[in-house]
Write a protein that holds these residues in place. Structure first.
Motif, PDB file in Angstrom:
ATOM      1  N   PHE A 146       0.823  -1.211   0.000  1.00 29.87           N
ATOM      2  CA  PHE A 146       0.000   0.000   0.000  1.00 29.87           C
ATOM      3  C   PHE A 146       0.855   1.259   0.000  1.00 29.87           C
ATOM      4  N   TYR A 147       1.994   1.200   0.653  1.00 30.43           N
ATOM      5  CA  TYR A 147       2.951   2.311   0.574  1.00 30.43           C
ATOM      6  C   TYR A 147       3.257   2.621  -0.884  1.00 30.43           C
ATOM      7  N   SER A 148       3.406   1.576  -1.671  1.00 29.39           N
ATOM      8  CA  SER A 148       3.764   1.733  -3.074  1.00 29.39           C
ATOM      9  C   SER A 148       2.652   2.385  -3.877  1.00 29.39           C
ATOM     10  N   ILE A 149       1.412   2.110  -3.500  1.00 31.42           N
ATOM     11  CA  ILE A 149       0.299   2.769  -4.182  1.00 31.42           C
ATOM     12  C   ILE A 149       0.389   4.278  -3.980  1.00 31.42           C
ATOM     13  N   GLY A 150       0.601   4.690  -2.736  1.00 30.21           N
ATOM     14  CA  GLY A 150       0.755   6.115  -2.459  1.00 30.21           C
ATOM     15  C   GLY A 150       1.987   6.701  -3.107  1.00 30.21           C
ATOM     16  N   ALA A 151       3.058   5.899  -3.159  1.00 29.31           N
ATOM     17  CA  ALA A 151       4.320   6.374  -3.735  1.00 29.31           C
ATOM     18  C   ALA A 151       4.226   6.572  -5.233  1.00 29.31           C
ATOM     19  N   TYR A 152       3.262   5.944  -5.870  1.00 31.24           N
ATOM     20  CA  TYR A 152       3.034   6.197  -7.292  1.00 31.24           C
ATOM     21  C   TYR A 152       2.042   7.340  -7.494  1.00 31.24           C
ATOM     22  N   VAL A 153       0.930   7.283  -6.775  1.00 31.16           N
ATOM     23  CA  VAL A 153      -0.121   8.278  -6.951  1.00 31.16           C
ATOM     24  C   VAL A 153       0.372   9.671  -6.543  1.00 31.16           C
ATOM     25  N   GLY A 154       1.080   9.757  -5.414  1.00 35.54           N
ATOM     26  CA  GLY A 154       1.531  11.054  -4.918  1.00 35.54           C
ATOM     27  C   GLY A 154       2.442  11.798  -5.885  1.00 35.54           C
ATOM     28  N   PRO A 155       3.614  11.227  -6.246  1.00 40.51           N
ATOM     29  CA  PRO A 155       4.497  11.918  -7.182  1.00 40.51           C
ATOM     30  C   PRO A 155       3.867  12.163  -8.552  1.00 40.51           C
ATOM     31  N   THR A 156       3.043  11.223  -9.024  1.00 40.54           N
ATOM     32  CA  THR A 156       2.396  11.399 -10.323  1.00 40.54           C
ATOM     33  C   THR A 156       1.437  12.591 -10.290  1.00 40.54           C
ATOM     34  N   TYR A 157       0.611  12.639  -9.253  1.00 43.43           N
ATOM     35  CA  TYR A 157      -0.306  13.778  -9.121  1.00 43.43           C
ATOM     36  C   TYR A 157       0.473  15.078  -8.947  1.00 43.43           C
ATOM     37  N   TYR A 158       1.494  15.053  -8.099  1.00 42.48           N
ATOM     38  CA  TYR A 158       2.226  16.281  -7.826  1.00 42.48           C
ATOM     39  C   TYR A 158       2.979  16.775  -9.063  1.00 42.48           C
ATOM     40  N   GLY A 159       3.566  15.847  -9.828  1.00 37.78           N
ATOM     41  CA  GLY A 159       4.234  16.235 -11.063  1.00 37.78           C
ATOM     42  C   GLY A 159       3.274  16.870 -12.043  1.00 37.78           C
ATOM     43  N   TRP A 160       2.071  16.305 -12.156  1.00 38.26           N
ATOM     44  CA  TRP A 160       1.040  16.877 -13.030  1.00 38.26           C
ATOM     45  C   TRP A 160       0.624  18.264 -12.538  1.00 38.26           C
ATOM     46  N   SER A 161       0.419  18.405 -11.227  1.00 34.41           N
ATOM     47  CA  SER A 161       0.021  19.684 -10.663  1.00 34.41           C
ATOM     48  C   SER A 161       1.095  20.746 -10.871  1.00 34.41           C
ATOM     49  N   LEU A 162       2.357  20.354 -10.670  1.00 36.50           N
ATOM     50  CA  LEU A 162       3.466  21.290 -10.823  1.00 36.50           C
ATOM     51  C   LEU A 162       3.595  21.768 -12.266  1.00 36.50           C
TER      52      LEU A 162
END
Length: 412
Positions: A146-162
């Motif tokens: 589950f850590y890995s799910i967050g580790a993918y979703v978080g950076p992916t979303y943040y990169g898109w937002s940035l």
């Protein structure tokens, strides 16, 4: 609690484990997104490479300072309270770092983030490791999945937002706010009688407890394994996105996706590899994975072109090894102690390894400035994983310590 079949764990305990796992996804989304924004942070705050590396990993200093107290205090005063405190706090600190106007301000909020994060991390592994010792590596691996799910979703979303907004603070503010809400909901979701399964340490003085666990050779083997893996883990996680965007031409979205593959998708196999470590032993698992890490890192840095899909596949393979060994470092330490000492043993591993991993970011920045970014990546990632491979070849299997304890309790 100490049954032989994990499928017979009561449903309410599986629900508590599920909440822990979801919380770990929030945790990883917050901690790994910041690295994607480092290039924008550097431009906004006028930071040098060494300063950039420092704020990338300085949160691990905060985690190192709290890990031993968190493990002890959670066993003494209640794990549920520490878990909620940690989740709400790390969400607040994710948002607060966006108010920074200087290196000192950013460093302060990042240290505070590490303190709250450490409260969650150590207590979570203590709960997961004590609910069902016979499947300890598998349940710890479930957390990592589950850590890995967050580790993918978080950076992916943040990169898109940035990339969409050009503002490094917006995505972090949103993530911090949502994390705080989830942390408050845990007040109603966690049940104290299931999270606080071990309170025997209440009868042990802190100095006595630290002396008992601190002189345990198996615990310090877990520390060594964790250090040799966590320095590459955080050196690459913190400075990797910046180096790839600066020297390899990655966009924020590409960097978020690539490092999301390593630190997200790559860790999804944690529960499977935990099962293999329970079934076949810790030693052969670490030998294979550390060798895989060193090989994949070399291919990523020197062989595979940026535009190839193979880069993402090999990155995912390296992520498998980095995450699984991270789990096994804690698991090995837990193998060497009684159930009542798991919180403290987990805290010692976390404190020792995270204290040293703090230096991986500044060191990456220094090596990049003096020797170049390729030398920095080779030294921090490839060389350390190869050293871990050698240690794994020489170590003794630790799982027998745990099995012997179960056998003695069964006979009694």
């Amino acid at each position: 609690m100490e049954q032989k079949n994990p499928l017979k764990i009561p449903k309410i305990l599986w629900f508590q484990l599920f909440l822990l796992a979801i919380g770990y996804a929030f945790y990883s989304a917050n901690r790994l997104s910041f690295g994607v924004g480092l290039k924008a942070v550097a431009a906004s705050l006028s930071l040098t490479a060494v300063q950039l590396g420092t704020i990338g990993t300085i949160f691990t200093l905060g985690q190192a300072l709290i890990d031993i107290p968190a493990g002890y205090l959670s066993d003494r005063f209640g794990r549920k309270r520490m878990l909620i405190f940690g989740m709400v706090g790390l969400g607040c600190m994710t948002a607060c770092v966006t108010t920074s106007a200087s290196f000192v301000g950013a460093a302060f909020w990042r240290v505070c983030f590490g303190i709250f994060e450490g409260c969650w991390n150590i207590v979570m592994y203590s709960v997961a490791g004590s609910i069902f010792p016979a499947a300890r590596a598998m349940l710890n691996g479930l957390m990592m999945t589950f850590y890995s799910i967050g580790a993918y979703v978080g950076p992916t979303y943040y990169g898109w937002s940035l990339e969409r907004t050009g503002d490094w603070s917006i995505g972090l503010t949103h993530m911090g706010f949502v994390t705080v809400i989830f942390g408050l909901l845990l007040i109603f979701g966690f049940k104290k009688k299931y999270t606080d399964t071990s309170t025997a340490i209440k009868r042990i003085h802190l100095v006595e407890a630290v002396r008992t666990v601190g002189f345990n050779k198996v615990v310090w083997l877990g520390v060594l394994i964790q250090i040799l893996n966590i320095i590459p883990y955080w050196g690459f996680a913190s400075m990797g996105p910046y180096l790839f965007m600066t020297y390899k031409g990655f966009s924020p979205t590409e960097a978020g996706s690539f490092f999301g593959a390593i630190y997200g998708i790559g860790g999804l196999s944690g529960v499977v590899l935990g099962f293999f470590a329970d079934r076949f032993g810790r030693k052969p698992t670490i030998i294979f994975l550390s060798g895989l890490n060193a090989l994949c890192a070399f291919l990523i840095f020197h062989v595979i072109p940026q535009t190839s899909i193979i880069l993402y596949i090999v990155g995912g393979l390296m992520g498998i090894g980095l995450h699984a060994i991270y789990v096994l470092g804690y698991t090995i330490a837990q193998d060497g102690v009684s159930t009542s000492q798991i919180g403290l043993a987990t805290g010692i591993v976390g404190a020792s390894s995270y204290f040293l991993s703090f230096f991986s970011g500044p060191l990456m920045g220094f090596l990049t400035t003096t020797l170049g970014h390729m030398a920095a990546l080779d030294i921090i990632v490839v060389a350390f994983e190869f050293c871990l491979f050698i240690v794994a070849l020489l170590m003794k299997e630790t799982q027998n310590h745990h099995l012997h304890e179960i056998h003695e309790k069964t006979e009694a």
